[in-house]
Design an enzyme around this catalytic site. Sequence first.
Site, PDB file in Angstrom:
ATOM      1  CB  CYS A 221      37.993  36.014  48.603  1.00  0.00           C
ATOM      2  SG  CYS A 221      36.754  36.285  47.308  1.00  0.00           S
ATOM      3  CB  SER A 381      31.526  39.328  41.843  1.00  0.00           C
ATOM      4  OG  SER A 381      31.951  38.134  42.468  1.00  0.00           O
TER       5      SER A 381
END
Length: 532
Positions: A221, A381
Amino acid sequence: MTYQQTIASLKDTIEANGAPWNAIDAESAARMKLQNRFNTGLDIAKYTAKIMRQDMAAYDADPANYTQSLGCWHGFIGQQKMISIKKHFGTTRQKYLYLSGWMVAALRSEFGPLPDQSMHEKTSVPALIEELYTFLKQADARELGMMFRDLDAARERGDEIEAKRIETAIDNYETHVVPIIADIDAGFGNPEATYLLAKQMIEAGACALQIENQVSDEKQCGHQDGKVTVPHEDFHQKIRALRYAFLELGVDDGIIVARTDSLGAGLTKQIAFTKEPGDLGDQYNSFLDCDEVDAGNLGNGDVLISRDGKLLRPKRLPSNLYQFRSGTGEDRCVLDGITSLQAGADLLWIETEKPHIGQIGGMVNRIREVIPNAKLVYNNSPSFNWTLNFRQQVFDAWAAEGKDVSGYDRAKLMSVDYDGSDLAAEADERIRTFQKDAAAQAGIFHHLITLPTYHTAALSTDNLAKRYFGEEGMLGYVLNVQREEIRQGIACVKHQNMAGSDIGDDHKEYFAGEAALKAGGKDNTMNQFAAA
């Protein structure tokens, strides 16, 4: 063709086939045709690629024309998002969908929830693209179906003006089908594997593919540690693989988004191949953390490189990975961005550790010295603590300006105690205008939130569970869900209609005429929401 032209064309086709087709009604067939204007995923990819290209040109002309999307992990979520956008804003212009590899891994894998490490089935990504577009096309069919019913009602009343208005609205109907930016991670293997998966994703409808420069079998990630990048030529091979896939399938203006994780990646799996000083491989290797050595002081298995007449030993970890020098992340991002665009990418994505316009804009300005129209897709994000980050940014700005910040503890600015403060108010205003400001100052063409519907689903379910299983009982659902659906005009309050019940009734009538056994009669409990 217009609605009436479509009817006339189909009428000619039916009449040309004579008696066997006598029971086919041209207007009913025209309605079904208009309700499904996209026959294949490639039709969608070609249509949406043109939209994105037009939007990119509009942004180049004026950065106020930035675009946005939310990540959606299920077709229903994507459908409801676009229905909501049309309801509130009257158009889907500059609004896209984002398909997050993280959410595929966490929510769509047959293995169950997985971390974002490309361990999920690669076919689950094109399957979700196909699912999203199936739901968006169904939203078109549902909305057009309701317009057709209104048209029939106007005709029955003899209201020719209203009937003509509805026909014009049908002719100018705006579809729920919008571009999807789809995450192909690091390509799920070598360039051939990347090409094969890209074809499946494009055939499912994706016009924009986002690929990152991490090692495929070490992928992490973007907001976790342990990221490992690849030399530029390795990444460029995959960019070329995507372009070949687009061209092979006839999506000549497909969009490639090249993502760099170099800002947070301190490791590389291999030393780049180089032929001469200053070439791309040598530039990549120049960021390696090395110790100077002499030929008489070598260890067992040492790997050496030569530069400027010196013998250098790159620092190699027990994992057999090589380490970059600390503080080189931004320089590597700039080089990644320039070379990716030169290799054929259309848009860049720089994965950052915080939402800071100055940091992003600084890198983009350096890239634009070489590629003037470079622009970004940027991840707004949920991994960022937006509240804390922006309160700290305001704190630092005030301190630099000489303002008194003695009433604030920088390390504890997330505290609810500061929620009503002037500092918190300014931070919230900066968050509110972040997308507009970053589009103007940091070259961001497209703003997306990768995982928002993951979080909204969790939050709304938690609130419902707390109330329904607590003292409120059934009121916990009625008060906070159904009544709000009615008050806010949420289409799903009529869930049978949303799931296609009325579309099915229309088809039954087309196929069976008066013999049709329809579900939407007087005893349908959905009629209780007729006035909703």
